[in-house]
Design a protein around this motif. Sequence first.
Motif, PDB file in Angstrom:
ATOM      1  N   GLN A  13       0.830  -1.209   0.000  1.00  0.00           N
ATOM      2  CA  GLN A  13       0.000   0.000   0.000  1.00  0.00           C
ATOM      3  C   GLN A  13       0.866   1.261   0.000  1.00  0.00           C
ATOM      4  OE1 GLN A  13      -3.341  -0.183  -0.392  1.00  0.00           O
ATOM      5  NE2 GLN A  13      -3.184   2.034  -0.687  1.00  0.00           N
ATOM      6  N   ILE A  14       1.987   1.203   0.710  1.00  0.00           N
ATOM      7  CA  ILE A  14       2.873   2.374   0.762  1.00  0.00           C
ATOM      8  C   ILE A  14       3.372   2.700  -0.651  1.00  0.00           C
ATOM      9  CG2 ILE A  14       5.202   3.082   1.537  1.00  0.00           C
ATOM     10  CD1 ILE A  14       4.472   1.594   4.212  1.00  0.00           C
ATOM     11  N   LEU A  15       3.719   1.652  -1.398  1.00  0.00           N
ATOM     12  CA  LEU A  15       4.210   1.888  -2.767  1.00  0.00           C
ATOM     13  C   LEU A  15       3.068   2.295  -3.695  1.00  0.00           C
ATOM     14  CD1 LEU A  15       6.885  -0.925  -3.142  1.00  0.00           C
ATOM     15  CD2 LEU A  15       7.262   1.532  -2.942  1.00  0.00           C
ATOM     16  N   VAL A  16       1.889   1.717  -3.481  1.00  0.00           N
ATOM     17  CA  VAL A  16       0.724   2.095  -4.295  1.00  0.00           C
ATOM     18  C   VAL A  16       0.474   3.596  -4.112  1.00  0.00           C
ATOM     19  CG1 VAL A  16      -1.808   1.885  -4.423  1.00  0.00           C
ATOM     20  CG2 VAL A  16      -0.394  -0.173  -4.344  1.00  0.00           C
TER      21      VAL A  16
ATOM     22  N   HIS B  43      -0.815  13.579 -14.248  1.00  0.00           N
ATOM     23  CA  HIS B  43      -2.024  13.366 -15.074  1.00  0.00           C
ATOM     24  C   HIS B  43      -3.329  13.756 -14.393  1.00  0.00           C
ATOM     25  CE1 HIS B  43       0.692  11.318 -17.763  1.00  0.00           C
ATOM     26  NE2 HIS B  43       1.103  10.568 -16.755  1.00  0.00           N
ATOM     27  N   LYS B  44      -3.238  14.263 -13.184  1.00  0.00           N
ATOM     28  CA  LYS B  44      -4.418  14.770 -12.458  1.00  0.00           C
ATOM     29  C   LYS B  44      -5.519  13.725 -12.219  1.00  0.00           C
ATOM     30  CE  LYS B  44      -2.405  18.722 -12.836  1.00  0.00           C
ATOM     31  NZ  LYS B  44      -1.224  18.656 -12.022  1.00  0.00           N
ATOM     32  N   THR B  45      -5.208  12.474 -12.367  1.00  0.00           N
ATOM     33  CA  THR B  45      -6.205  11.428 -12.057  1.00  0.00           C
ATOM     34  C   THR B  45      -5.626  10.517 -10.988  1.00  0.00           C
ATOM     35  OG1 THR B  45      -6.707  11.397 -14.381  1.00  0.00           O
ATOM     36  CG2 THR B  45      -7.627   9.593 -13.092  1.00  0.00           C
ATOM     37  N   ASP B  46      -6.463  10.129 -10.043  1.00  0.00           N
ATOM     38  CA  ASP B  46      -6.003   9.204  -9.010  1.00  0.00           C
ATOM     39  C   ASP B  46      -6.325   7.771  -9.440  1.00  0.00           C
ATOM     40  OD1 ASP B  46      -5.407   7.712  -6.812  1.00  0.00           O
ATOM     41  OD2 ASP B  46      -6.468   8.984  -5.363  1.00  0.00           O
ATOM     42  N   PRO B  47      -5.306   6.978  -9.767  1.00  0.00           N
ATOM     43  CA  PRO B  47      -5.593   5.618 -10.236  1.00  0.00           C
ATOM     44  C   PRO B  47      -6.232   4.751  -9.155  1.00  0.00           C
ATOM     45  CG  PRO B  47      -3.227   5.940  -9.962  1.00  0.00           C
ATOM     46  CD  PRO B  47      -3.874   7.261  -9.714  1.00  0.00           C
ATOM     47  N   ARG B  48      -6.202   5.189  -7.896  1.00  0.00           N
ATOM     48  CA  ARG B  48      -6.780   4.377  -6.814  1.00  0.00           C
ATOM     49  C   ARG B  48      -8.313   4.458  -6.796  1.00  0.00           C
ATOM     50  NH1 ARG B  48      -3.087   7.144  -2.370  1.00  0.00           N
ATOM     51  NH2 ARG B  48      -3.771   8.866  -3.672  1.00  0.00           N
ATOM     52  N   GLN B  49      -8.842   5.418  -7.586  1.00  0.00           N
ATOM     53  CA  GLN B  49     -10.299   5.594  -7.590  1.00  0.00           C
ATOM     54  C   GLN B  49     -11.015   4.583  -8.481  1.00  0.00           C
ATOM     55  OE1 GLN B  49     -11.727   7.484  -5.500  1.00  0.00           O
ATOM     56  NE2 GLN B  49      -9.803   8.390  -4.789  1.00  0.00           N
TER      57      GLN B  49
ATOM     58  N   ALA C  75      -6.122  -2.355  -9.053  1.00  0.00           N
ATOM     59  CA  ALA C  75      -5.675  -3.754  -9.083  1.00  0.00           C
ATOM     60  C   ALA C  75      -4.362  -3.877  -9.859  1.00  0.00           C
ATOM     61  CB  ALA C  75      -6.745  -4.631  -9.694  1.00  0.00           C
ATOM     62  N   LYS C  76      -4.279  -3.164 -10.995  1.00  0.00           N
ATOM     63  CA  LYS C  76      -3.042  -3.209 -11.801  1.00  0.00           C
ATOM     64  C   LYS C  76      -1.874  -2.636 -11.000  1.00  0.00           C
ATOM     65  CE  LYS C  76      -4.792  -2.485 -16.488  1.00  0.00           C
ATOM     66  NZ  LYS C  76      -4.852  -1.521 -17.598  1.00  0.00           N
ATOM     67  N   LEU C  77      -2.133  -1.488 -10.376  1.00  0.00           N
ATOM     68  CA  LEU C  77      -1.067  -0.816  -9.632  1.00  0.00           C
ATOM     69  C   LEU C  77      -0.598  -1.686  -8.461  1.00  0.00           C
ATOM     70  CD1 LEU C  77       0.622   1.737  -9.433  1.00  0.00           C
ATOM     71  CD2 LEU C  77      -1.224   2.822  -8.147  1.00  0.00           C
ATOM     72  N   LYS C  78      -1.529  -2.326  -7.800  1.00  0.00           N
ATOM     73  CA  LYS C  78      -1.198  -3.181  -6.642  1.00  0.00           C
ATOM     74  C   LYS C  78      -0.287  -4.322  -7.063  1.00  0.00           C
ATOM     75  CE  LYS C  78      -4.024  -3.076  -2.713  1.00  0.00           C
ATOM     76  NZ  LYS C  78      -5.323  -3.218  -2.148  1.00  0.00           N
ATOM     77  N   LEU C  79      -0.654  -5.002  -8.138  1.00  0.00           N
ATOM     78  CA  LEU C  79       0.146  -6.143  -8.589  1.00  0.00           C
ATOM     79  C   LEU C  79       1.565  -5.694  -8.933  1.00  0.00           C
ATOM     80  CD1 LEU C  79      -2.318  -8.170 -10.870  1.00  0.00           C
ATOM     81  CD2 LEU C  79      -1.388  -8.863  -8.659  1.00  0.00           C
TER      82      LEU C  79
END
Length: 564
Positions: free
Chosen positions: A247-250, A261-267, A273-277
Amino acid sequence: MTVVIDGGLAEGEVNAIGISFGNSNSSIAYTTGEGKAEVIANEEGDRQIPSFLSYIEGEEYHGTQAKSQLVRNSNNTVAYFRDYLGQDLDSIDPTPCHASAHPQKHESTVAFSIQDTEPETQNVVTVSEITTRHIRRLASSASDFLGKKVNAAVISVPTNFSEAQREALTKASKAAGVDVLQMISEPTAAVLAYDARPEAEVKDKMIVVADLGGTRSDIAVIASRGGMYSILSTSHDYETAGAQLDQILVDHFAKEFMKKHKTDPRQNAKSLAKLKLEAEATKKALSLGGNASLSVESLADGVDFASTINRTRYELLAGKMFGAFTRLIEDAVKKADLDVLDIDEVILSGGTSHTPRISTNLQRLFPPSTRILSPSTLPTAIDPSSLSARGAAIQASLIQEFEKEDIEQSTHPMVTVTPHLRNAIGVLVVSEDVKKGLFTALVERETAVPCRRAGVFAVPREGGNVIIKVCEGIRDIKITKKEKAKTNGKADSDSDSDDDQEEEDEEVKEKVWKVGTVLAEAAIRDVKKGGKVEVTVNVGVDLGVQITAREVGGKGGVRGNLDK
Ligand code: ATP
């Protein structure tokens, strides 16, 4: 005549392996002809097999293939389910499953609603059935590798796995064609994996096993006395584990992406899921090298993302969490009523134990005499991810020929129920006129009884009449304040203020013995100058003590019994 049945097994033949079954990963291991435990890679070449199952159009995917389905097919992917076995929905924490099939209530058990047999048909599959399918896949990989059907196993489980969880696991395995010979606690398996090495010197020692996994960390303090293991304390933490490091790295990479890019990929669930992997892969790479990269195709809004991070930055970001791992271990030692000075070995087990900073922090917590067994502190350390499975395999090879009842007897960890010595028993050898001597521990505290220990002690130089006092030893920690050495030269300290003197004095802690109750005194007459005496202490199950003392090479001796 041998009757060969299914899978190359003769009738009644037991072919057992060791299985480590975690919420995040599982491993399978076997013992070679020479009694060495080896971890088996599955068809995909994985030794750490994600405990995941995923279904696409009626087809079952397992392990890494299933884990990668978290991005596109998360609703039909079942993950992190081990702890749910034998529990009802009200007593579980569903958090780890927020990005995969959600646990739900089904009668008195936990189940998942998935399209497993065919698309568009939602089936309720219990956690027991999922476990059966998982164990079946593990056993099948092992059977393929060994060329013979695997029909039994020793499975490692956490120390707080309840009776209901054990029963559920036994049933689920049986349904997969795997007879559970025994369940071994994960920390005991880790100790066994180390102690079974041919070069291992099995001696009395106090061990901490820190099993740092993906969804939980489990710490156990174990006394190893005369080859027997006693668990002195255990603790479990579900907030300090690999997932929190991911989570710290995510968060770190998400912020970087947002800046550009002004978008939060966690939303977005898929982006997250991609970022976590990928973040998990980056975290693992940082255990090996000083730098790691991360790259995700079409992370959010169709934008690709690539970045790098070095280990120093990661360690800064995760500093607090690393501190939490250290505290967990320190607290477990205290819970066992021990001091870090009492610990001879720290075995780091579980995937998160690969993290270099976690083990180097422990080097600072424990004295230099404590061996920290992890890849970054000891080159000969065993891969922490494989310890549980190896220990389980060794245990399987030891017991697979036993009768069921005998296994039952050895299953119930007699180690935890046998009486133990609260204090050490040791010896003071003094001459008649000088009454003070040096206490030497003969039987360490926490030794399970019955036990027998013998030691040879030098007598005071002149010999003569010698008194042997057998006493209880109470371990004490002596703290001495040592003035901190000045680092600056004289000239500096003249010009500088007296900052150096203001630095706190260093505390030096050492283990000392306080002599407690004297259990027995024996007098041996006319011991020759420079002679030695041999003292034997026998402690019975009823804690009665029998003591013998004799001069080495001399005639006769003294024997006494002491009831408790
Ligand atoms: P749990 O039951 O707690 O979920 P587990 O026993 O199933 O855990 P392990 O394989 O022991 O699983 O631990 C998995 C964790 O270890 C994951 O968070 C994974 O990212 C982490 N891990 C695996 N290899 C490494 C590595 N080389 N460096 C850092 N972390 C690692």
